[in-house]
Design a protein around this motif. Structure first.
Motif, PDB file in Angstrom:
ATOM      1  N   ARG A  36       0.832  -1.203   0.000  1.00 26.01           N
ATOM      2  CA  ARG A  36       0.000   0.000   0.000  1.00 26.01           C
ATOM      3  C   ARG A  36       0.869   1.255   0.000  1.00 26.01           C
ATOM      4  O   ARG A  36       0.612   2.220  -0.737  1.00 26.01           O
ATOM      5  CB  ARG A  36      -0.939  -0.026   1.209  1.00 26.01           C
ATOM      6  CG  ARG A  36      -1.953   1.124   1.206  1.00 26.01           C
ATOM      7  CD  ARG A  36      -3.094   0.854   2.176  1.00 26.01           C
ATOM      8  NE  ARG A  36      -2.638   0.622   3.540  1.00 26.01           N
ATOM      9  CZ  ARG A  36      -2.573  -0.565   4.134  1.00 26.01           C
ATOM     10  NH1 ARG A  36      -2.930  -1.649   3.475  1.00 26.01           N
ATOM     11  NH2 ARG A  36      -2.161  -0.678   5.380  1.00 26.01           N
ATOM     12  N   ASN A  37       1.910   1.262   0.816  1.00 19.47           N
ATOM     13  CA  ASN A  37       2.783   2.431   0.879  1.00 19.47           C
ATOM     14  C   ASN A  37       3.563   2.626  -0.414  1.00 19.47           C
ATOM     15  O   ASN A  37       3.794   3.763  -0.844  1.00 19.47           O
ATOM     16  CB  ASN A  37       3.737   2.307   2.065  1.00 19.47           C
ATOM     17  CG  ASN A  37       3.031   2.557   3.390  1.00 19.47           C
ATOM     18  OD1 ASN A  37       2.169   3.426   3.483  1.00 19.47           O
ATOM     19  ND2 ASN A  37       3.381   1.790   4.423  1.00 19.47           N
ATOM     20  N   GLN A  38       3.938   1.523  -1.056  1.00 19.59           N
ATOM     21  CA  GLN A  38       4.628   1.634  -2.340  1.00 19.59           C
ATOM     22  C   GLN A  38       3.722   2.269  -3.388  1.00 19.59           C
ATOM     23  O   GLN A  38       4.166   3.096  -4.193  1.00 19.59           O
ATOM     24  CB  GLN A  38       5.095   0.253  -2.810  1.00 19.59           C
ATOM     25  CG  GLN A  38       6.279  -0.307  -2.035  1.00 19.59           C
ATOM     26  CD  GLN A  38       6.560  -1.759  -2.386  1.00 19.59           C
ATOM     27  OE1 GLN A  38       6.043  -2.291  -3.378  1.00 19.59           O
ATOM     28  NE2 GLN A  38       7.363  -2.425  -1.574  1.00 19.59           N
ATOM     29  N   LEU A  39       2.447   1.871  -3.377  1.00 20.45           N
ATOM     30  CA  LEU A  39       1.495   2.458  -4.319  1.00 20.45           C
ATOM     31  C   LEU A  39       1.337   3.954  -4.067  1.00 20.45           C
ATOM     32  O   LEU A  39       1.367   4.762  -5.003  1.00 20.45           O
ATOM     33  CB  LEU A  39       0.139   1.756  -4.206  1.00 20.45           C
ATOM     34  CG  LEU A  39      -1.006   2.355  -5.030  1.00 20.45           C
ATOM     35  CD1 LEU A  39      -0.670   2.351  -6.523  1.00 20.45           C
ATOM     36  CD2 LEU A  39      -2.312   1.604  -4.766  1.00 20.45           C
ATOM     37  N   VAL A  40       1.192   4.333  -2.811  1.00 23.76           N
ATOM     38  CA  VAL A  40       1.046   5.757  -2.493  1.00 23.76           C
ATOM     39  C   VAL A  40       2.319   6.519  -2.867  1.00 23.76           C
ATOM     40  O   VAL A  40       2.253   7.636  -3.408  1.00 23.76           O
ATOM     41  CB  VAL A  40       0.705   5.948  -1.002  1.00 23.76           C
ATOM     42  CG1 VAL A  40       0.604   7.435  -0.667  1.00 23.76           C
ATOM     43  CG2 VAL A  40      -0.609   5.246  -0.665  1.00 23.76           C
ATOM     44  N   ASP A  41       3.468   5.928  -2.616  1.00 18.78           N
ATOM     45  CA  ASP A  41       4.725   6.572  -3.004  1.00 18.78           C
ATOM     46  C   ASP A  41       4.780   6.807  -4.511  1.00 18.78           C
ATOM     47  O   ASP A  41       5.242   7.861  -4.981  1.00 18.78           O
ATOM     48  CB  ASP A  41       5.921   5.708  -2.584  1.00 18.78           C
ATOM     49  CG  ASP A  41       6.123   5.662  -1.072  1.00 18.78           C
ATOM     50  OD1 ASP A  41       5.561   6.531  -0.364  1.00 18.78           O
ATOM     51  OD2 ASP A  41       6.829   4.749  -0.603  1.00 18.78           O
ATOM     52  N   GLU A  42       4.300   5.818  -5.267  1.00 19.92           N
ATOM     53  CA  GLU A  42       4.257   5.946  -6.726  1.00 19.92           C
ATOM     54  C   GLU A  42       3.339   7.083  -7.150  1.00 19.92           C
ATOM     55  O   GLU A  42       3.659   7.858  -8.064  1.00 19.92           O
ATOM     56  CB  GLU A  42       3.777   4.622  -7.328  1.00 19.92           C
ATOM     57  CG  GLU A  42       3.589   4.628  -8.834  1.00 19.92           C
ATOM     58  CD  GLU A  42       2.955   3.338  -9.341  1.00 19.92           C
ATOM     59  OE1 GLU A  42       2.319   3.378 -10.413  1.00 19.92           O
ATOM     60  OE2 GLU A  42       3.077   2.295  -8.663  1.00 19.92           O
ATOM     61  N   ILE A  43       2.194   7.200  -6.487  1.00 20.56           N
ATOM     62  CA  ILE A  43       1.225   8.248  -6.831  1.00 20.56           C
ATOM     63  C   ILE A  43       1.790   9.629  -6.533  1.00 20.56           C
ATOM     64  O   ILE A  43       1.743  10.534  -7.365  1.00 20.56           O
ATOM     65  CB  ILE A  43      -0.101   8.018  -6.079  1.00 20.56           C
ATOM     66  CG1 ILE A  43      -0.795   6.753  -6.617  1.00 20.56           C
ATOM     67  CG2 ILE A  43      -1.023   9.229  -6.217  1.00 20.56           C
ATOM     68  CD1 ILE A  43      -1.986   6.316  -5.782  1.00 20.56           C
ATOM     69  N   ILE A  44       2.350   9.818  -5.330  1.00 15.96           N
ATOM     70  CA  ILE A  44       2.802  11.161  -4.944  1.00 15.96           C
ATOM     71  C   ILE A  44       4.095  11.555  -5.650  1.00 15.96           C
ATOM     72  O   ILE A  44       4.425  12.743  -5.714  1.00 15.96           O
ATOM     73  CB  ILE A  44       2.949  11.298  -3.411  1.00 15.96           C
ATOM     74  CG1 ILE A  44       4.037  10.360  -2.879  1.00 15.96           C
ATOM     75  CG2 ILE A  44       1.618  11.031  -2.724  1.00 15.96           C
ATOM     76  CD1 ILE A  44       4.284  10.538  -1.386  1.00 15.96           C
ATOM     77  N   ALA A  45       4.818  10.584  -6.194  1.00  9.68           N
ATOM     78  CA  ALA A  45       6.011  10.925  -6.969  1.00  9.68           C
ATOM     79  C   ALA A  45       5.630  11.678  -8.237  1.00  9.68           C
ATOM     80  O   ALA A  45       6.396  12.505  -8.739  1.00  9.68           O
ATOM     81  CB  ALA A  45       6.796   9.662  -7.321  1.00  9.68           C
ATOM     82  N   LYS A  46       4.433  11.391  -8.751  1.00  8.58           N
ATOM     83  CA  LYS A  46       3.955  12.053  -9.969  1.00  8.58           C
ATOM     84  C   LYS A  46       3.062  13.246  -9.669  1.00  8.58           C
ATOM     85  O   LYS A  46       2.961  14.167 -10.477  1.00  8.58           O
ATOM     86  CB  LYS A  46       3.189  11.047 -10.841  1.00  8.58           C
ATOM     87  CG  LYS A  46       4.054   9.905 -11.346  1.00  8.58           C
ATOM     88  CD  LYS A  46       3.249   8.942 -12.200  1.00  8.58           C
ATOM     89  CE  LYS A  46       4.124   7.806 -12.725  1.00  8.58           C
ATOM     90  NZ  LYS A  46       3.339   6.842 -13.540  1.00  8.58           N
TER      91      LYS A  46
END
Length: 401
Positions: free
Chosen positions: A11-21
């Motif tokens: 879940r945190n990896q997904l959120v990290d991916e989202i906020i990176a963009k």
């Protein structure tokens, strides 16, 4: 149900991916890290719940598009940022889906807030209710209801959000949102869909953000039409007020084509959907062309920039649409944008499309401002701009200078 460290990491990896963009407000980021999407998608591999993709939860027996989907997480995050929920807000969600978005909203409004989510499909509403109960959000109100009617018995709402595609803002919604309240919805016009953030000022909605998106259309709105050409292998998607005549266009792809090229170039990572958006603010001939794989294989039509969805200008017995080609002479290998025209007026329409491309190319981040007015608003009370007529409203688009 207990969480696991492995799911926390996913879940945190997904959120990290989202906020990176796209950076997000801290409360929204925290909600995304807190709510378990996997528990709203039973039967799906838990790891797959934390990929940035949509998931069909109910097929549509009457068409190719799903009846209900779990939206792409990055799109969920984008629309929550547009809505900007605050502690204590009273929010109506149209389109219950899996209940995941309602759970995120519940996290954001806190114990003093209220969330009502509605869905016309009894199976979808039941799925959302059970998932919300299972994940600890029993206070969210779930109603089996026609979304076009809203939920007036619990109005007024400080915010409203639609997670289904709308062709128009339904008349019943106008009085259910408090004055000064915020409405976010995927709105369709001229063949495209944009997530529009609007604020109500008296009897007018005023936009401050538009983002490209795609959503399953709501049941009950029929303002968009589809015209099939070339034995159904090419389709035009247009609004009911646009005079697209299949009889006049029946032989359009049998006519010689004409190509014109702009000086505008785009990189492989750059979206050019802004051309379409800008064109709708001045040109009533613009809609969407869909060229199928069969039509491409049979060389019925020149390949559009994006075969499934490219802007096209249609007038009488002629049309012109967006094309692109890799410029091998460009040191950055960018693509050059152009137009291909068919029919007696194809050259003129291609010229018009080149003008739209060039206008966008000189101000790529400029976005039209939208105001939405009740359908009975007289012309004299509308602001200056380009008017698009709907059933329950009149949209006015203005391009900033």
């Amino acid at each position: 149900m207990n969480n696991t460290p492995a799911l926390d990491d996913l879940r945190n990896q997904l959120v990290d991916e989202i906020i990176a963009k796209r950076p997000l407000p801290a409360p929204i980021e925290q909600a995304l890290r807190t709510v378990r999407r996997d528990l709203h998608l039973p039967g799906l591999n838990q790891a797959d719940a934390y990929t940035n993709q949509a998931v069909t939860i109910e097929d549509n027996p009457n068409g190719p598009l799903a009846l209900s989907c779990a939206s792409v997480p990055s799109t969920v995050a984008m629309m929550l940022a547009q809505l900007n929920p605050q502690p204590g807000d009273h929010i109506l969600e149209i389109g219950a889906g899996t209940g995941y978005n309602a759970a995120l909203l519940a996290e954001l409004v806190g114990a003093k807030g209220q969330i009502t989510t509605i869905d016309i499909d009894p199976g979808v509403a039941l799925h959302a209710r059970e998932a919300l109960n299972r994940t600890g959000y029993e206070d969210v109100r779930v109603m089996e209801r026609d979304g076009l009617k809203g939920a007036p018995e619990h109005a007024p709402y400080s915010r409203m959000i639609a997670t289904v595609g709308l062709w128009d803002i339904p008349a019943p919604w106008w009085q259910q949102l408090a004055d000064g309240g915020r409405l976010v919805l995927p709105l369709r016009w001229r063949g495209q869909t944009r997530s529009i953030a609007l604020t109500r000022h008296g009897n007018i909605f005023v936009s401050d953000d538009m983002e490209l998106c795609g959503f399953v259309p709501i049941v009950g709105q029929t303002g968009e039409r589809t015209t099939e050409l070339a034995n159904g292998t090419v389709r035009l998607h247009h609004d009911q007020d646009q005079p697209v005549d299949p009889d006049r266009l029946g032989e359009v792809f049998s006519t010689p084509l004409t190509e014109q090229w702009s000086q505008t170039r785009v990189s492989s990572q750059e979206t050019f959907d802004g051309i379409w958006l800008r064109a709708t603010a001045s040109d009533d001939t613009v809609c969407r062309i869909e060229v199928t794989k069969q039509a491409l294989a049979e060389e019925t039509a020149r390949r559009p920039a994006i075969p499934s969805r490219s802007p096209v200008l249609v007038s009488g017995n002629s049309l012109a649409y967006l094309i692109a080609k890799r410029d091998e002479a460009d040191p950055e290998l960018r693509s050059q944008l152009g137009a291909v025209g068919y029919g007696p007026d194809g050259t003129a329409l291609a010229h018009n499309l080149i003008a739209h491309i060039t206008a966008w190319g000189t101000a790529r981040t400029a976005s039209p401002r939208m105001t939405v007015h009740p359908v009975d608003t007289p012309e004299s009370e509308l602001p200056r701009g380009h008017v698009i007529e709907k059933v329950d409203s009149r949209m006015v688009l203005t391009v900033p200078k």
